[in-house]
Design a protein around this motif. Structure first.
Motif, PDB file in Angstrom:
ATOM      1  N   TRP A  65     -12.270  -1.990   8.175  1.00 19.21           N
ATOM      2  CA  TRP A  65     -11.777  -0.703   8.658  1.00 19.21           C
ATOM      3  C   TRP A  65     -10.908  -0.889   9.896  1.00 19.21           C
ATOM      4  CZ3 TRP A  65     -11.278   3.313   5.904  1.00 19.21           C
ATOM      5  CH2 TRP A  65     -12.183   3.590   4.873  1.00 19.21           C
ATOM      6  N   MET A  66     -11.306  -1.782  10.798  1.00 22.47           N
ATOM      7  CA  MET A  66     -10.492  -2.017  11.983  1.00 22.47           C
ATOM      8  C   MET A  66      -9.144  -2.631  11.611  1.00 22.47           C
ATOM      9  SD  MET A  66     -13.173  -3.266  14.875  1.00 22.47           S
ATOM     10  CE  MET A  66     -14.906  -3.159  14.478  1.00 22.47           C
ATOM     11  N   ALA A  67      -9.166  -3.551  10.644  1.00 24.50           N
ATOM     12  CA  ALA A  67      -7.919  -4.158  10.183  1.00 24.50           C
ATOM     13  C   ALA A  67      -7.008  -3.123   9.539  1.00 24.50           C
ATOM     14  CB  ALA A  67      -8.221  -5.283   9.191  1.00 24.50           C
ATOM     15  N   LEU A  68      -7.588  -2.215   8.771  1.00 24.32           N
ATOM     16  CA  LEU A  68      -6.796  -1.168   8.116  1.00 24.32           C
ATOM     17  C   LEU A  68      -6.145  -0.247   9.149  1.00 24.32           C
ATOM     18  CD1 LEU A  68      -5.952  -0.001   5.380  1.00 24.32           C
ATOM     19  CD2 LEU A  68      -7.975   1.480   5.481  1.00 24.32           C
ATOM     20  N   VAL A  69      -6.910   0.101  10.181  1.00 24.53           N
ATOM     21  CA  VAL A  69      -6.340   0.908  11.257  1.00 24.53           C
ATOM     22  C   VAL A  69      -5.186   0.164  11.924  1.00 24.53           C
ATOM     23  CG1 VAL A  69      -6.786   1.926  13.531  1.00 24.53           C
ATOM     24  CG2 VAL A  69      -8.458   2.215  11.693  1.00 24.53           C
ATOM     25  N   GLY A  70      -5.366  -1.160  12.104  1.00 19.44           N
ATOM     26  CA  GLY A  70      -4.301  -1.964  12.678  1.00 19.44           C
ATOM     27  C   GLY A  70      -3.049  -1.979  11.816  1.00 19.44           C
ATOM     28  N   LEU A  71      -3.238  -2.084  10.503  1.00 20.88           N
ATOM     29  CA  LEU A  71      -2.096  -2.079   9.586  1.00 20.88           C
ATOM     30  C   LEU A  71      -1.287  -0.790   9.704  1.00 20.88           C
ATOM     31  CD1 LEU A  71      -3.621  -3.571   6.292  1.00 20.88           C
ATOM     32  CD2 LEU A  71      -1.966  -4.639   7.806  1.00 20.88           C
ATOM     33  N   VAL A  72      -1.988   0.312   9.902  1.00 15.11           N
ATOM     34  CA  VAL A  72      -1.322   1.608  10.008  1.00 15.11           C
ATOM     35  C   VAL A  72      -0.719   1.820  11.399  1.00 15.11           C
ATOM     36  CG1 VAL A  72      -1.668   4.116   9.936  1.00 15.11           C
ATOM     37  CG2 VAL A  72      -2.784   2.649   8.242  1.00 15.11           C
ATOM     38  N   SER A  73      -1.466   1.414  12.433  1.00 16.98           N
ATOM     39  CA  SER A  73      -1.109   1.772  13.804  1.00 16.98           C
ATOM     40  C   SER A  73      -0.174   0.792  14.512  1.00 16.98           C
ATOM     41  CB  SER A  73      -2.387   1.925  14.645  1.00 16.98           C
ATOM     42  OG  SER A  73      -3.233   2.899  14.084  1.00 16.98           O
ATOM     43  N   PHE A  74      -0.369  -0.515  14.321  1.00 14.80           N
ATOM     44  CA  PHE A  74       0.400  -1.499  15.076  1.00 14.80           C
ATOM     45  C   PHE A  74       1.916  -1.354  14.915  1.00 14.80           C
ATOM     46  CE2 PHE A  74      -3.330  -4.718  15.240  1.00 14.80           C
ATOM     47  CZ  PHE A  74      -3.904  -3.985  16.287  1.00 14.80           C
ATOM     48  N   PRO A  75       2.414  -1.128  13.689  1.00 15.33           N
ATOM     49  CA  PRO A  75       3.871  -0.999  13.548  1.00 15.33           C
ATOM     50  C   PRO A  75       4.457   0.152  14.372  1.00 15.33           C
ATOM     51  CG  PRO A  75       2.866  -1.362  11.416  1.00 15.33           C
ATOM     52  CD  PRO A  75       1.745  -1.110  12.377  1.00 15.33           C
ATOM     53  N   LYS A  76       3.658   1.179  14.637  1.00 13.14           N
ATOM     54  CA  LYS A  76       4.146   2.322  15.398  1.00 13.14           C
ATOM     55  C   LYS A  76       4.324   1.994  16.876  1.00 13.14           C
ATOM     56  CE  LYS A  76       2.137   5.647  12.187  1.00 13.14           C
ATOM     57  NZ  LYS A  76       1.213   6.785  11.991  1.00 13.14           N
ATOM     58  N   THR A  77       3.707   0.890  17.325  1.00 11.31           N
ATOM     59  CA  THR A  77       3.857   0.468  18.718  1.00 11.31           C
ATOM     60  C   THR A  77       5.117  -0.360  18.925  1.00 11.31           C
ATOM     61  OG1 THR A  77       2.626  -1.614  18.433  1.00 11.31           O
ATOM     62  CG2 THR A  77       1.338   0.376  18.895  1.00 11.31           C
ATOM     63  N   GLY A  78       5.703  -0.819  17.838  1.00 13.18           N
ATOM     64  CA  GLY A  78       6.880  -1.664  17.928  1.00 13.18           C
ATOM     65  C   GLY A  78       6.561  -3.129  18.169  1.00 13.18           C
ATOM     66  N   LEU A  79       5.269  -3.469  18.191  1.00 16.01           N
ATOM     67  CA  LEU A  79       4.876  -4.859  18.441  1.00 16.01           C
ATOM     68  C   LEU A  79       5.006  -5.736  17.203  1.00 16.01           C
ATOM     69  CD1 LEU A  79       1.679  -4.266  20.626  1.00 16.01           C
ATOM     70  CD2 LEU A  79       3.961  -4.929  21.396  1.00 16.01           C
ATOM     71  N   MET A  80       4.976  -5.134  16.034  1.00 14.14           N
ATOM     72  CA  MET A  80       5.087  -5.904  14.797  1.00 14.14           C
ATOM     73  C   MET A  80       5.651  -5.030  13.688  1.00 14.14           C
ATOM     74  SD  MET A  80       0.996  -6.185  13.898  1.00 14.14           S
ATOM     75  CE  MET A  80       0.650  -6.896  15.510  1.00 14.14           C
ATOM     76  N   GLU A  81       6.155  -5.690  12.672  1.00 13.67           N
ATOM     77  CA  GLU A  81       6.754  -4.968  11.557  1.00 13.67           C
ATOM     78  C   GLU A  81       5.675  -4.354  10.655  1.00 13.67           C
ATOM     79  OE1 GLU A  81       9.351  -7.487   9.379  1.00 13.67           O
ATOM     80  OE2 GLU A  81      10.681  -7.875  11.079  1.00 13.67           O
ATOM     81  N   ALA A  82       6.046  -3.297   9.978  1.00  9.40           N
ATOM     82  CA  ALA A  82       5.130  -2.674   9.024  1.00  9.40           C
ATOM     83  C   ALA A  82       4.888  -3.606   7.845  1.00  9.40           C
ATOM     84  CB  ALA A  82       5.715  -1.353   8.529  1.00  9.40           C
ATOM     85  N   THR A  83       3.693  -3.501   7.259  1.00 10.19           N
ATOM     86  CA  THR A  83       3.345  -4.325   6.108  1.00 10.19           C
ATOM     87  C   THR A  83       4.160  -3.897   4.892  1.00 10.19           C
ATOM     88  OG1 THR A  83       1.096  -4.515   6.953  1.00 10.19           O
ATOM     89  CG2 THR A  83       1.434  -5.106   4.649  1.00 10.19           C
ATOM     90  N   SER A  84       4.692  -4.862   4.166  1.00  6.01           N
ATOM     91  CA  SER A  84       5.433  -4.554   2.944  1.00  6.01           C
ATOM     92  C   SER A  84       4.468  -4.092   1.863  1.00  6.01           C
ATOM     93  CB  SER A  84       6.178  -5.794   2.457  1.00  6.01           C
ATOM     94  OG  SER A  84       5.257  -6.801   2.068  1.00  6.01           O
ATOM     95  N   THR A  85       5.022  -3.494   0.814  1.00  3.01           N
ATOM     96  CA  THR A  85       4.186  -3.069  -0.319  1.00  3.01           C
ATOM     97  C   THR A  85       3.445  -4.262  -0.909  1.00  3.01           C
ATOM     98  OG1 THR A  85       5.671  -1.240  -0.852  1.00  3.01           O
ATOM     99  CG2 THR A  85       4.192  -2.003  -2.599  1.00  3.01           C
ATOM    100  N   GLY A  86       4.147  -5.374  -1.063  1.00  2.30           N
ATOM    101  CA  GLY A  86       3.511  -6.578  -1.608  1.00  2.30           C
ATOM    102  C   GLY A  86       2.402  -7.084  -0.712  1.00  2.30           C
ATOM    103  N   GLY A  87       2.608  -6.993   0.608  1.00  4.00           N
ATOM    104  CA  GLY A  87       1.570  -7.429   1.537  1.00  4.00           C
ATOM    105  C   GLY A  87       0.338  -6.557   1.460  1.00  4.00           C
ATOM    106  N   LEU A  88       0.536  -5.255   1.335  1.00  2.22           N
ATOM    107  CA  LEU A  88      -0.592  -4.337   1.240  1.00  2.22           C
ATOM    108  C   LEU A  88      -1.354  -4.539  -0.065  1.00  2.22           C
ATOM    109  CD1 LEU A  88      -2.155  -2.057   2.537  1.00  2.22           C
ATOM    110  CD2 LEU A  88      -0.576  -0.429   1.484  1.00  2.22           C
TER     111      LEU A  88
END
Length: 203
Positions: free
Chosen positions: A81-104
């Motif tokens: 659950w924490m990782a999933l929140v990170g996948l959704v939230s981290f890209p919005k901070t600009g620190l990392m790119e959003a996960t691609s469809t293939g990555g998800l």
């Protein structure tokens, strides 16, 4: 739950805490997957604090009881659950790119494989636990398929199936709490008959 469990430990049963953390958060996320509302801070906060931290705490408590299955399941899904929140939230901070469809999809497939392994382990446990892990394995498969194909209908079906999965976990938690309080099986969990278990061990 396990023959090697520490039977000298008289601390409280942590499973209901872990099951409720998992079940309630799963239902809320899958209400979103079913298309009833968008991804929001309510889901993300539940994912961090109750689905995440509370499950990790339950997993550590299961470790104290010598329960390998409970330790692996609760700590793993807590960090999921924490990782999933990170996948959704981290890209919005600009620190990392959003996960691609293939990555998800890869993320969901790996968690599906992990869950399938635990599901095989539930064949030695009660029916309620089998339903939880069986429906969760199916949920990961549907979510991965929905994301891989971009088919919104599959994702919505996954949402409703996920609501069932979360509800089954909440039922199992309620059964363990109420059965302990009342001193008898108020809500059945589908435990194996003691005589059958003893006979199997003797064989």
């Amino acid at each position: 739950m396990a023959d090697h469990a520490n039977h000298a430990d008289f601390t409280a049963n942590p499973a209901p805490l872990g099951l409720l953390g998992f079940g309630m958060t799963t239902i809320l996320l899958n209400l979103h997957n079913a298309g009833l509302f968008g991804m929001n801070s309510m889901i993300l906060a539940m994912g961090i604090f109750y689905g995440g931290i509370a499950q990790v705490i339950a997993g550590v408590m299961e470790w104290k009881k010598g329960n390998t299955f409970g330790t692996v399941a609760f700590t793993s899904y807590g960090f999921f659950w924490m990782a999933l929140v990170g996948l959704v939230s981290f890209p919005k901070t600009g620190l990392m790119e959003a996960t691609s469809t293939g990555g998800l999809v890869a993320f969901l497939v790996m968690w599906g494989i992990f869950t399938a392994i635990l599901f095989v382990g539930t064949f030695k446990l009660n029916r309620a636990t089998q339903v939880i892990f069986g429906s969760l394995t199916l949920l990961f498969a549907l979510l991965a398929l929905g994301d891989a194909t971009g088919n919104e209908t599959i994702s919505h079906i996954a949402g409703w199936e996920g609501i069932f999965c979360g509800a089954s976990a909440m039922y199992a938690a309620a059964a363990q709490i109420l059965n302990e309080i009342y001193g008898y099986e108020l809500l059945p969990l589908g435990n194996k008959p003691a005589a059958a278990v003893a006979l199997k061990k003797a064989a």
